[in-house]
Design a protein around this motif. Structure first.
Motif, short mmCIF file in Angstrom:
data_model
loop_
_atom_site.label_atom_id
_atom_site.label_comp_id
_atom_site.label_asym_id
_atom_site.label_seq_id
_atom_site.Cartn_x
_atom_site.Cartn_y
_atom_site.Cartn_z
N TRP A 255 0.82 -1.22 0.00
CA TRP A 255 0.00 0.00 0.00
C TRP A 255 0.85 1.26 0.00
N HIS A 256 2.03 1.18 0.58
CA HIS A 256 2.92 2.35 0.56
C HIS A 256 3.30 2.72 -0.88
N GLU A 257 3.48 1.69 -1.71
CA GLU A 257 3.81 1.93 -3.12
C GLU A 257 2.62 2.55 -3.86
N VAL A 258 1.43 2.03 -3.61
CA VAL A 258 0.23 2.58 -4.26
C VAL A 258 0.06 4.05 -3.88
N VAL A 259 0.22 4.36 -2.60
CA VAL A 259 0.10 5.75 -2.12
C VAL A 259 1.23 6.62 -2.68
N ARG A 260 2.43 6.05 -2.76
CA ARG A 260 3.58 6.81 -3.31
C ARG A 260 3.30 7.23 -4.76
N ILE A 261 2.75 6.32 -5.54
CA ILE A 261 2.43 6.65 -6.93
C ILE A 261 1.28 7.65 -6.98
N HIS A 262 0.30 7.47 -6.15
CA HIS A 262 -0.84 8.38 -6.08
C HIS A 262 -0.38 9.82 -5.82
N ASN A 263 0.58 9.96 -4.94
CA ASN A 263 1.06 11.29 -4.54
C ASN A 263 2.35 11.71 -5.23
N ALA A 264 2.76 11.02 -6.25
CA ALA A 264 4.05 11.25 -6.90
C ALA A 264 4.16 12.65 -7.50
N ASP A 265 5.38 13.18 -7.47
CA ASP A 265 5.65 14.44 -8.15
C ASP A 265 5.82 14.14 -9.65
N LYS A 266 5.95 15.19 -10.42
CA LYS A 266 5.99 15.06 -11.88
C LYS A 266 7.12 14.14 -12.38
N PRO A 267 8.37 14.32 -11.92
CA PRO A 267 9.44 13.44 -12.42
C PRO A 267 9.25 11.97 -12.03
N THR A 268 8.78 11.72 -10.82
CA THR A 268 8.56 10.34 -10.36
C THR A 268 7.46 9.69 -11.17
N LEU A 269 6.39 10.42 -11.40
CA LEU A 269 5.27 9.91 -12.17
C LEU A 269 5.68 9.63 -13.61
N ALA A 270 6.45 10.55 -14.19
CA ALA A 270 6.92 10.35 -15.57
C ALA A 270 7.76 9.08 -15.66
N ALA A 271 8.65 8.87 -14.70
CA ALA A 271 9.49 7.67 -14.70
C ALA A 271 8.63 6.41 -14.56
N PHE A 272 7.65 6.44 -13.65
CA PHE A 272 6.76 5.30 -13.44
C PHE A 272 6.03 4.95 -14.74
N LEU A 273 5.46 5.95 -15.39
CA LEU A 273 4.70 5.71 -16.62
C LEU A 273 5.61 5.30 -17.77
#
Length: 177
Positions: free
Chosen positions: A149-167
């Motif tokens: 769940w920490h990972e799901v929440v981390r992605i939910h609240n991710a900043d722009k660079p983190t989200l871009a890397a994830f996607l």
């Protein structure tokens, strides 16, 4: 004044209602690897027969999650409530192909939101993709002991660079390069 994530959830409600009105018509193009116009790219989503079968589930999921998060305010609990509400959809929950399609669908919507500058909503959709991917690993593939769940929440609240890397790691196109 609503929080940014509250605004994102409200946006998800509007998106859910808009998709209900539009039906599958706007989602019927075939995805795949594209290097051109990100507006016409489906970022890997293939709207096939599986997708057409999963669209009603997507609508139930979005409505259920939005209702649950508004009531309980806790993301993990809202996910669990929504999962319980939609358990009658065994054809989706019990099918690796269906879950893979759901992951692809939410990665597509997250990428489109990201490219449109709506980072908060992109994080919400990306967290859905992460949740379904983890559900598959835990319940169907049995390669993980439990959902992180920490990972799901981390992605939910991710900043722009983190989200871009994830996607970027999860979509086959180059739209985020």
């Amino acid at each position: 004044m609503p929080s940014t994530k509250k605004k994102a959830r409200n946006s998800a409600k509007k998106k859910s209602k808009a998709t209900n009105k539009k039906g599958a018509k706007d989602s019927s193009s075939v995805g795949g690897r594209r290097n051109g116009n990100s507006d016409s790219c489906n970022h890997g989503l293939d709207m096939n027969e599986m997708g057409m079968a999963c669209l009603p589930f997507v609508q139930k999921w979005l409505q259920g999650y939005n209702d649950a998060i508004d009531k309980v305010g806790n993301m993990e609990v809202a996910f669990k409530i929504t999962q319980a509400i939609t358990t009658k959809e065994d054809a989706v929950w019990g099918s690796s192909e269906s879950i893979d399609w759901l992951v692809s669908y939410f990665l597509m919507t997250a990428t489109k939101q990201y490219l449109n500058g709506n980072i908060d909503m992109a994080g919400v959709d990306a967290s859905y993709a992460d949740f379904f991917n983890q559900h598959k690993a835990v319940v169907l593939d049995k390669t993980k002991p439990k959902i992180d769940w920490h990972e799901v929440v981390r992605i939910h609240n991710a900043d722009k660079p983190t989200l871009a890397a994830f996607l970027r790691e999860r979509i086959p196109c180059t739209c985020l390069d």
